[in-house]
Design a protein around this motif. Sequence first.
Motif, PDB file in Angstrom:
ATOM      1  N   VAL A  99      -2.362 -10.733 -10.084  1.00 39.52           N
ATOM      2  CA  VAL A  99      -2.747  -9.742  -9.086  1.00 39.52           C
ATOM      3  C   VAL A  99      -4.155  -9.271  -9.415  1.00 39.52           C
ATOM      4  CG1 VAL A  99      -1.787  -7.748 -10.325  1.00 39.52           C
ATOM      5  CG2 VAL A  99      -2.044  -7.654  -7.846  1.00 39.52           C
ATOM      6  N   SER A 100      -4.975  -9.117  -8.391  1.00 40.59           N
ATOM      7  CA  SER A 100      -6.379  -8.757  -8.615  1.00 40.59           C
ATOM      8  C   SER A 100      -6.531  -7.274  -8.917  1.00 40.59           C
ATOM      9  CB  SER A 100      -7.226  -9.132  -7.395  1.00 40.59           C
ATOM     10  OG  SER A 100      -6.828  -8.370  -6.271  1.00 40.59           O
ATOM     11  N   ALA A 101      -7.721  -6.905  -9.375  1.00 44.61           N
ATOM     12  CA  ALA A 101      -7.982  -5.529  -9.796  1.00 44.61           C
ATOM     13  C   ALA A 101      -7.863  -4.526  -8.656  1.00 44.61           C
ATOM     14  CB  ALA A 101      -9.376  -5.446 -10.427  1.00 44.61           C
ATOM     15  N   ALA A 102      -8.045  -4.983  -7.409  1.00 43.05           N
ATOM     16  CA  ALA A 102      -7.962  -4.067  -6.270  1.00 43.05           C
ATOM     17  C   ALA A 102      -6.574  -3.438  -6.148  1.00 43.05           C
ATOM     18  CB  ALA A 102      -8.307  -4.809  -4.980  1.00 43.05           C
ATOM     19  N   TYR A 103      -5.590  -4.024  -6.798  1.00 47.65           N
ATOM     20  CA  TYR A 103      -4.228  -3.468  -6.798  1.00 47.65           C
ATOM     21  C   TYR A 103      -4.210  -2.034  -7.302  1.00 47.65           C
ATOM     22  CZ  TYR A 103       0.539  -2.722  -8.570  1.00 47.65           C
ATOM     23  OH  TYR A 103       1.769  -2.201  -8.862  1.00 47.65           O
ATOM     24  N   GLU A 104      -5.048  -1.761  -8.309  1.00 49.80           N
ATOM     25  CA  GLU A 104      -5.055  -0.412  -8.907  1.00 49.80           C
ATOM     26  C   GLU A 104      -5.679   0.617  -7.974  1.00 49.80           C
ATOM     27  OE1 GLU A 104      -6.834  -0.742 -12.752  1.00 49.80           O
ATOM     28  OE2 GLU A 104      -5.237  -2.039 -13.546  1.00 49.80           O
ATOM     29  N   GLN A 105      -6.565   0.164  -7.066  1.00 47.25           N
ATOM     30  CA  GLN A 105      -7.100   1.092  -6.053  1.00 47.25           C
ATOM     31  C   GLN A 105      -6.114   1.257  -4.891  1.00 47.25           C
ATOM     32  OE1 GLN A 105      -9.510  -1.101  -7.651  1.00 47.25           O
ATOM     33  NE2 GLN A 105      -9.767   0.818  -8.807  1.00 47.25           N
ATOM     34  N   LEU A 106      -5.360   0.192  -4.622  1.00 47.40           N
ATOM     35  CA  LEU A 106      -4.397   0.260  -3.528  1.00 47.40           C
ATOM     36  C   LEU A 106      -3.257   1.215  -3.852  1.00 47.40           C
ATOM     37  CD1 LEU A 106      -3.770  -1.097  -0.747  1.00 47.40           C
ATOM     38  CD2 LEU A 106      -2.372  -2.742  -2.002  1.00 47.40           C
ATOM     39  N   PRO A 151      -2.911   4.048  -6.527  1.00 46.33           N
ATOM     40  CA  PRO A 151      -3.459   4.847  -7.630  1.00 46.33           C
ATOM     41  C   PRO A 151      -2.403   5.136  -8.690  1.00 46.33           C
ATOM     42  CG  PRO A 151      -4.191   5.718  -5.519  1.00 46.33           C
ATOM     43  CD  PRO A 151      -3.166   4.667  -5.216  1.00 46.33           C
ATOM     44  N   GLY A 152      -2.801   4.964  -9.952  1.00 46.35           N
ATOM     45  CA  GLY A 152      -1.873   5.194 -11.052  1.00 46.35           C
ATOM     46  C   GLY A 152      -1.186   3.928 -11.519  1.00 46.35           C
ATOM     47  N   ALA A 153      -1.229   2.868 -10.699  1.00 48.28           N
ATOM     48  CA  ALA A 153      -0.613   1.598 -11.076  1.00 48.28           C
ATOM     49  C   ALA A 153      -1.573   0.799 -11.956  1.00 48.28           C
ATOM     50  CB  ALA A 153      -0.245   0.799  -9.837  1.00 48.28           C
ATOM     51  N   ARG A 154      -1.018  -0.098 -12.772  1.00 47.82           N
ATOM     52  CA  ARG A 154      -1.818  -0.947 -13.645  1.00 47.82           C
ATOM     53  C   ARG A 154      -1.444  -2.404 -13.399  1.00 47.82           C
ATOM     54  NH1 ARG A 154      -0.345  -0.622 -18.553  1.00 47.82           N
ATOM     55  NH2 ARG A 154      -2.319  -1.280 -19.511  1.00 47.82           N
ATOM     56  N   CYS A 155      -2.456  -3.258 -13.337  1.00 44.66           N
ATOM     57  CA  CYS A 155      -2.214  -4.677 -13.080  1.00 44.66           C
ATOM     58  C   CYS A 155      -1.243  -5.270 -14.094  1.00 44.66           C
ATOM     59  CB  CYS A 155      -3.531  -5.452 -13.113  1.00 44.66           C
ATOM     60  SG  CYS A 155      -4.638  -5.078 -11.725  1.00 44.66           S
ATOM     61  N   ALA A 156      -1.333  -4.806 -15.358  1.00 41.11           N
ATOM     62  CA  ALA A 156      -0.492  -5.361 -16.422  1.00 41.11           C
ATOM     63  C   ALA A 156       0.985  -5.040 -16.203  1.00 41.11           C
ATOM     64  CB  ALA A 156      -0.948  -4.842 -17.779  1.00 41.11           C
ATOM     65  N   ASP A 157       1.261  -3.994 -15.392  1.00 44.66           N
ATOM     66  CA  ASP A 157       2.656  -3.553 -15.205  1.00 44.66           C
ATOM     67  C   ASP A 157       3.222  -3.956 -13.845  1.00 44.66           C
ATOM     68  OD1 ASP A 157       2.387  -2.286 -17.672  1.00 44.66           O
ATOM     69  OD2 ASP A 157       1.694  -0.415 -16.741  1.00 44.66           O
ATOM     70  N   THR A 158       2.561  -4.876 -13.150  1.00 48.98           N
ATOM     71  CA  THR A 158       2.933  -5.172 -11.765  1.00 48.98           C
ATOM     72  C   THR A 158       4.372  -5.631 -11.629  1.00 48.98           C
ATOM     73  OG1 THR A 158       0.653  -5.836 -11.406  1.00 48.98           O
ATOM     74  CG2 THR A 158       2.219  -6.354  -9.677  1.00 48.98           C
ATOM     75  N   ASP A 159       4.818  -6.532 -12.510  1.00 50.33           N
ATOM     76  CA  ASP A 159       6.194  -7.028 -12.418  1.00 50.33           C
ATOM     77  C   ASP A 159       7.205  -5.891 -12.471  1.00 50.33           C
ATOM     78  OD1 ASP A 159       6.634  -9.663 -11.831  1.00 50.33           O
ATOM     79  OD2 ASP A 159       6.152 -10.357 -13.845  1.00 50.33           O
ATOM     80  N   ALA A 160       6.984  -4.972 -13.409  1.00 57.24           N
ATOM     81  CA  ALA A 160       7.897  -3.837 -13.536  1.00 57.24           C
ATOM     82  C   ALA A 160       7.774  -2.889 -12.357  1.00 57.24           C
ATOM     83  CB  ALA A 160       7.620  -3.091 -14.845  1.00 57.24           C
ATOM     84  N   ASP A 161       6.597  -2.906 -11.708  1.00 61.73           N
ATOM     85  CA  ASP A 161       6.351  -1.990 -10.576  1.00 61.73           C
ATOM     86  C   ASP A 161       7.023  -2.445  -9.288  1.00 61.73           C
ATOM     87  OD1 ASP A 161       4.859  -0.221 -12.007  1.00 61.73           O
ATOM     88  OD2 ASP A 161       2.902  -0.977 -11.340  1.00 61.73           O
ATOM     89  N   LEU A 162       7.359  -3.739  -9.160  1.00 62.21           N
ATOM     90  CA  LEU A 162       7.821  -4.266  -7.877  1.00 62.21           C
ATOM     91  C   LEU A 162       8.996  -3.496  -7.279  1.00 62.21           C
ATOM     92  CD1 LEU A 162       7.400  -8.134  -8.292  1.00 62.21           C
ATOM     93  CD2 LEU A 162       6.032  -6.560  -6.909  1.00 62.21           C
ATOM     94  N   PRO A 163      10.082  -3.206  -8.037  1.00 62.26           N
ATOM     95  CA  PRO A 163      11.183  -2.424  -7.440  1.00 62.26           C
ATOM     96  C   PRO A 163      10.737  -1.036  -6.982  1.00 62.26           C
ATOM     97  CG  PRO A 163      11.883  -3.494  -9.466  1.00 62.26           C
ATOM     98  CD  PRO A 163      10.395  -3.640  -9.403  1.00 62.26           C
TER      99      PRO A 163
END
Length: 366
Positions: free
Chosen positions: A32-39, A41-53
């Motif tokens: 996932v690209s860095a723009a994810y963290e702007q989309l 706020p508070g999210a981190r690219c490294a935690d995306t898998d855990a963030d999905l639910p």
Amino acid sequence: MLPPVELFQHLLEGSPLTTFVYSVTARRLLYVSAAYEQLFPGARCADTDADLPRLLSYLPPDDQVYALHCLGQLAAGELCDDLLLRVQPHPEVPLRWLSVQAWPAVGSDGQRLLCGTVQDVTLEQEYLRNADKYMAKKNTTLEILSHDLAGPFTMLQQLATVLDERTQALDDPLVRKLLRVMEATCRDSVNLIRDFVDGEFMDSANVDYKAIRVDLVQNIRQVVDTYQQGEHLVAKHFAFQTSQPTMYVEIDNNKFLQVINNLMSNAIKFTGEGGHIAVGLTQHPDHVLVTVADDGIGIPAHLLPVLFDRFTPARRPGLRGEKTTGLGMHIIETIVRLHHGRIWVESEENVGTTFYIKLPATVVAG
């Protein structure tokens, strides 16, 4: 010169679009690209898998089911349009719209992948949906005013005809000329009003078809509400009934609401004063049924088979002498077919008429 992989990585990381690669095989996010963290706020690219639910829970229940269904179609290699999803992490946070574009792919190691982008399109969607809302209100108001304004002109035209007959014995050329001018002016005024409203309908029908997922209950309720506010102008009663509080369909909102407006306008033309016009919505497992019913004069049985023909011989003036081009019903059927739907009519003279429109429903919860 930069290697292609590094070059594309710089392009992706510098893009305002959130780009992702999901492994359907491994059921995990690979990139996932860095723009994810702007989309988010508070999210981190490294935690995306855990963030999905958690991200899925940000979607309203109807959108959760719809999103999972569409992504499942994509993962299976089936065609699926771009997704428009609503996101609201907390009730106090304003609703946002996300546009998700995705396509299936196969990795070099044979993994089945979903590649795509996510973009915040909140401003665009708010603009478009407000424009649709006010366009529908404008069209409904025009229909009401056309019937309200045409009424006095039609009455004056009829009075001029009666006076012309009653004053024949006077043999006064000037009186007869003035009465003919009065009759012609009223007739032309009625035609001008109707031509203007019909022109709006034709223009709307000729615009390119663009379907989006909408709550049909909310949109049709707004149309009927406007007619209810104008009941005193057209001397009719309007009602709206729905089997569910929300019903999602993919439609061209402007075109389809013009269909509803046109059907209601026809109902007004052929329903006497104090009559009733009702719009109904019923949810079925695979479709939504829309009905527009009146207790007017009905349609003769021999005209029903040709009602939707181009320049149909079924065209006839309304109760107040309103003219018709004969194109309205043909265009209505064309628009319904564009929506992969079907329209039909049931009618009995001096009892009333009901139009039925069957539309494919999008995925619903439960």
